[in-house]
Scaffold this motif. Sequence first.
Motif, PDB file in Angstrom:
ATOM      1  N   HIS A  86       0.867  -1.182   0.000  1.00 11.68           N
ATOM      2  CA  HIS A  86       0.000   0.000   0.000  1.00 11.68           C
ATOM      3  C   HIS A  86       0.898   1.223   0.000  1.00 11.68           C
ATOM      4  N   PHE A  87       1.153   1.759  -1.192  1.00  7.43           N
ATOM      5  CA  PHE A  87       2.179   2.784  -1.371  1.00  7.43           C
ATOM      6  C   PHE A  87       1.669   3.838  -2.334  1.00  7.43           C
ATOM      7  N   ASP A  88       1.767   5.096  -1.942  1.00  2.00           N
ATOM      8  CA  ASP A  88       1.287   6.205  -2.756  1.00  2.00           C
ATOM      9  C   ASP A  88       2.050   6.233  -4.087  1.00  2.00           C
ATOM     10  N   ARG A 117       2.313   8.402  -6.274  1.00  5.00           N
ATOM     11  CA  ARG A 117       2.981   9.680  -6.543  1.00  5.00           C
ATOM     12  C   ARG A 117       4.407   9.686  -5.991  1.00  5.00           C
ATOM     13  N   GLN A 118       4.595   9.021  -4.860  1.00  5.63           N
ATOM     14  CA  GLN A 118       5.942   8.934  -4.298  1.00  5.63           C
ATOM     15  C   GLN A 118       6.842   8.097  -5.189  1.00  5.63           C
ATOM     16  N   TYR A 151      -6.660  -3.108  -6.594  1.00  2.00           N
ATOM     17  CA  TYR A 151      -6.335  -1.693  -6.783  1.00  2.00           C
ATOM     18  C   TYR A 151      -6.327  -1.391  -8.278  1.00  2.00           C
ATOM     19  N   ASN A 186      -4.783   2.572  -6.938  1.00  2.00           N
ATOM     20  CA  ASN A 186      -5.712   3.220  -6.021  1.00  2.00           C
ATOM     21  C   ASN A 186      -6.663   2.188  -5.428  1.00  2.00           C
ATOM     22  N   ASN A 216     -10.047   9.364  -5.441  1.00  2.00           N
ATOM     23  CA  ASN A 216      -8.596   9.279  -5.295  1.00  2.00           C
ATOM     24  C   ASN A 216      -8.277   9.167  -3.804  1.00  2.00           C
ATOM     25  N   TRP A 229      -5.594   8.798  -2.289  1.00  2.00           N
ATOM     26  CA  TRP A 229      -4.365   9.461  -1.862  1.00  2.00           C
ATOM     27  C   TRP A 229      -4.526  10.974  -1.769  1.00  2.00           C
ATOM     28  N   ASP A 230      -5.493  11.523  -2.480  1.00  2.00           N
ATOM     29  CA  ASP A 230      -5.761  12.964  -2.423  1.00  2.00           C
ATOM     30  C   ASP A 230      -7.167  13.194  -2.954  1.00  2.00           C
ATOM     31  N   ARG A 231      -8.135  13.237  -2.061  1.00  2.00           N
ATOM     32  CA  ARG A 231      -9.539  13.316  -2.473  1.00  2.00           C
ATOM     33  C   ARG A 231      -9.906  14.657  -3.087  1.00  2.00           C
TER      34      ARG A 231
END
Length: 447
Positions: free
Chosen positions: A59-61, A63-64, A130, A134, A212, A214-216
């Motif tokens: 479970h890793f963003d 974007r990173q 996912y 996501n 999203n 990670w960033d709603r």
Amino acid sequence: MKTKSSHLFLVTTRLGLALTLSAAWHAWEGPALAQSDPPKGFTALFNGKDLAGWHGMGHFDPRQLWAMKDEDQARKRAADLEDFKKHWSVENGELVNDGHGVYATTDQEYGDIEMLIEYKTVAQADSGIYLRGNPQVQIWDYTKEGGKWNIGADKGSGGLWNNSPGAPGKDPLVLADQPFGQWNSFRILQVGDRTTVHLNGKLVVDHAIMENFWDRSKPLWPKGPIQLQTHGGEIRWRNIFIRELPAEEANAMLDKHGEAGFKPVFNATDFTGWAGPTDNYDVKDGAIICKPGKGGTIHTKDEYGDFVVRLEFKLPPGGNNGLAIRYPGSGDTAYVGMCELQVLDDTADQYKKLDARQYHGSVYGLVAAHRGFQRPVGQWNFQQVTVKGSTIKVELNGTTILDADASKVTEFMANSPHPGKDRKSGFFGFAGHGDAVEFRHIRIKAL
């Protein structure tokens, strides 16, 4: 000029795409297919023999990950690979996870897709799929003994569990899980940020926005990996097939959903029902095209207050145009109309340094849209715009790129006033700026 057959071609093309899709789905239903026999048009993500095409990532963003240097990405993948090999294996043509470790992650990233996949799990297990990195299409123990009825497990698998409470798609529409020990089959469609899920032949998520996680505050990104989650119980996967959706087919899917109530405002033949400088535009192959070096705002003869418009547009390199919203019939619609919604080739070099409120989908000079969701230049894009009161919502290729209230805007680009922004009604049209931008299949539903 073209004949009435132009509009008929668009309709029959969409029907043909829908029939092709239906045939592929029904061909897959029933007994499991061999790994070497994906349905027509699909490819196998899992070869039934080894872990080729997959790597491990938890479970890793994303974007990173995308922000890492290549060497840092390589180091992370190598570390995850050790864990991946410990907990994932292949048995009898099945991809097996023991309930622990990193998630099986595709090497390739995907955007708009149709995915077919079968799984079999055990009591008290919890898993998911996912999409674009996501979370997730939910898989879990739906029985009371599973101990998760308090968080929705009684409703079954297939929902977009990480959506906000009460959001469409969070809970599946019906309970469709098979008893433990039996195989379950998913059919998943992802078009833009819209997700449709069939579980065991039953519709459980219908064209719902996948938020999203990670960033709603932002829409789901255009592409990302598929991940098969591990979560405390053995799960087996097989017959994992995928089909990347061509632009025309994705557009047809978006157009088909919620199509009731829309009426054509362009006959695909001539400018009947339109006003303004129509001599500056052509009709070719069922589309309105701004003549190179010409422009001006052409518009419907009917006025609209609250409405939804659907259309397709195609940009040439560097193309610039706009949608006239509640236009009074003369003047610059960006200022005297409620607004101009920008239609622009965001990828063109000459537009690199624009104000954010000048890029595609933006309420010109007032509110910036999210970028990065256009199809490549030369392809047709599908766009839906909803105008209700002082609010404007823009959906581009299935992704919501703008949702704004014009009445709340107090800062204007270059401090230029927008006296028309509070207009309650007006014409709909196209604000040409000298480029051969094309529009077709234009329909409006009055609200």
